[in-house]
Structures are given as structure tokens and as C-alpha cells.
Design a protein around this motif. Structure first.
Motif, PDB file in Angstrom:
ATOM      1  N   ASN A  14       0.829  -1.208   0.000  1.00 62.64           N
ATOM      2  CA  ASN A  14       0.000   0.000   0.000  1.00 62.64           C
ATOM      3  C   ASN A  14       0.860   1.253   0.000  1.00 62.64           C
ATOM      4  OD1 ASN A  14      -2.290  -1.577   0.006  1.00 62.64           O
ATOM      5  ND2 ASN A  14      -2.677  -1.346   2.190  1.00 62.64           N
ATOM      6  N   ARG A  46     -14.447  -5.071   3.182  1.00 64.82           N
ATOM      7  CA  ARG A  46     -13.477  -4.495   4.117  1.00 64.82           C
ATOM      8  C   ARG A  46     -12.303  -3.853   3.377  1.00 64.82           C
ATOM      9  NH1 ARG A  46     -12.098  -4.905   9.636  1.00 64.82           N
ATOM     10  NH2 ARG A  46      -9.942  -4.284   9.899  1.00 64.82           N
ATOM     11  N   GLY A  47     -11.814  -4.488   2.321  1.00 63.02           N
ATOM     12  CA  GLY A  47     -10.702  -3.921   1.565  1.00 63.02           C
ATOM     13  C   GLY A  47     -11.035  -2.562   0.982  1.00 63.02           C
ATOM     14  N   SER A  49     -13.298  -0.369   2.302  1.00 57.76           N
ATOM     15  CA  SER A  49     -13.322   0.621   3.389  1.00 57.76           C
ATOM     16  C   SER A  49     -11.904   0.924   3.863  1.00 57.76           C
ATOM     17  CB  SER A  49     -14.222   0.161   4.537  1.00 57.76           C
ATOM     18  OG  SER A  49     -13.788  -1.042   5.079  1.00 57.76           O
ATOM     19  N   ASP A  50     -11.024  -0.075   3.855  1.00 59.27           N
ATOM     20  CA  ASP A  50      -9.619   0.172   4.211  1.00 59.27           C
ATOM     21  C   ASP A  50      -8.968   1.128   3.216  1.00 59.27           C
ATOM     22  OD1 ASP A  50      -9.838  -1.518   6.398  1.00 59.27           O
ATOM     23  OD2 ASP A  50      -8.805  -3.198   5.431  1.00 59.27           O
ATOM     24  N   ARG A  53     -10.023   4.649   3.817  1.00 58.91           N
ATOM     25  CA  ARG A  53      -9.305   5.159   4.995  1.00 58.91           C
ATOM     26  C   ARG A  53      -7.882   5.559   4.628  1.00 58.91           C
ATOM     27  NH1 ARG A  53      -5.822   2.634   7.674  1.00 58.91           N
ATOM     28  NH2 ARG A  53      -6.555   0.569   7.084  1.00 58.91           N
ATOM     29  N   ILE A  54      -7.181   4.688   3.893  1.00 57.95           N
ATOM     30  CA  ILE A  54      -5.792   4.963   3.499  1.00 57.95           C
ATOM     31  C   ILE A  54      -5.712   6.245   2.673  1.00 57.95           C
ATOM     32  CG2 ILE A  54      -3.896   4.142   2.033  1.00 57.95           C
ATOM     33  CD1 ILE A  54      -4.752   1.260   2.939  1.00 57.95           C
TER      34      ILE A  54
END
Length: 126
Positions: A14, A46-47, A49-50, A53-54
């Protein structure tokens, strides 16, 4: 136009992907198309939403002022839903969930309410 691998890529971290985005975005960004693949999903993964966030942490909530969230492969939802109302209900639920994620990230209601979230897909069988 600048396209990056998605967060969670098996070959790039990431941080490496963020570095690519930062390098390309040193010049002014006019628009950000953030694509989320729906496929046969009726929920935000979930990926995804992650990744929201990132991006928000890396570029601040102002990033979303220039963004359009594109829900790709939306045609696959239409393939397993019986009618247009079912399809629209799934899409509206996903939009709601995305906005909830952005609220948790302290994106302002003004930005969230003006953020376009659109569907895209190869065909529309409904």
C-alpha cells in the motif's frame, strides 16, 4: 489519466501504491475516479473501506471534493437480482454504506452529500 493498482495488490505494498499516487498527483488533480468492483457483492467489502481510509489519511478529506466513486461491474448485480427494484435497492445500500465509511473518516456532510457515486458495467440486462 493515471491508473494505479488497487490497494491490497499482491505485488506492491500500500505504501508503494501511495508513493505512485503522490508522485503523479504533485501536479494539480482535476478529478479522482475511485473505482470499486461490485461483482456479485451487495455490501461494501473491508478492503474497500480500508482503501478509503488509506486515501483519506494520506490526502485529507479534501480528496473527496474532487472525487467520483464508480461502482464497476454493477451489471453483475443485475444478473442475480430479479428486477430493477432489487438492483436499485442493492446499489442504494452500497452507496449508504460508503457514505457511512466516509462519515467515520470525518469527511464533512457537505462533501459526502455532493459526492457522486455512480454505477458502471458492460451491459444492463434489466
Amino acid at each position: 489519466i493515471f491508473d494505479t493498482p488497487g490497494f491490497g495488490d499482491v505485488e506492491l505494498s500500500n505504501e508503494e501504491i501511495l508513493g505512485m499516487i503522490r508522485k503523479e498527483s504533485e501536479s494539480k488533480l482535476d478529478i479522482v475516479l475511485y473505482c470499486i468492483s461490485l461483482g456479485y457483492s451487495s455490501r461494501v467489502k473491508r478492503g474497500d473501506s480500508d482503501a478509503l481510509r488509506i486515501l483519506t489519511q494520506a490526502f485529507t478529506t479534501n480528496l473527496w471534493e474532487k472525487a467520483i466513486i464508480v461502482l464497476t461491474w454493477a451489471n453483475q448485480i443485475a444478473e442475480w437480482k430479479q428486477n430493477a427494484d432489487d438492483y436499485l435497492a442493492v446499489v442504494e445500500n452500497i452507496k449508504y454504506e460508503l457514505k457511512q465509511v466516509l462519515r467515520k473518516l470525518n469527511v464533512s456532510e457537505e462533501i459526502i452529500s455532493s459526492l457522486p457515486i455512480v454505477t458502471a458495467g458492460h451491459t444492463n440486462p434489466i
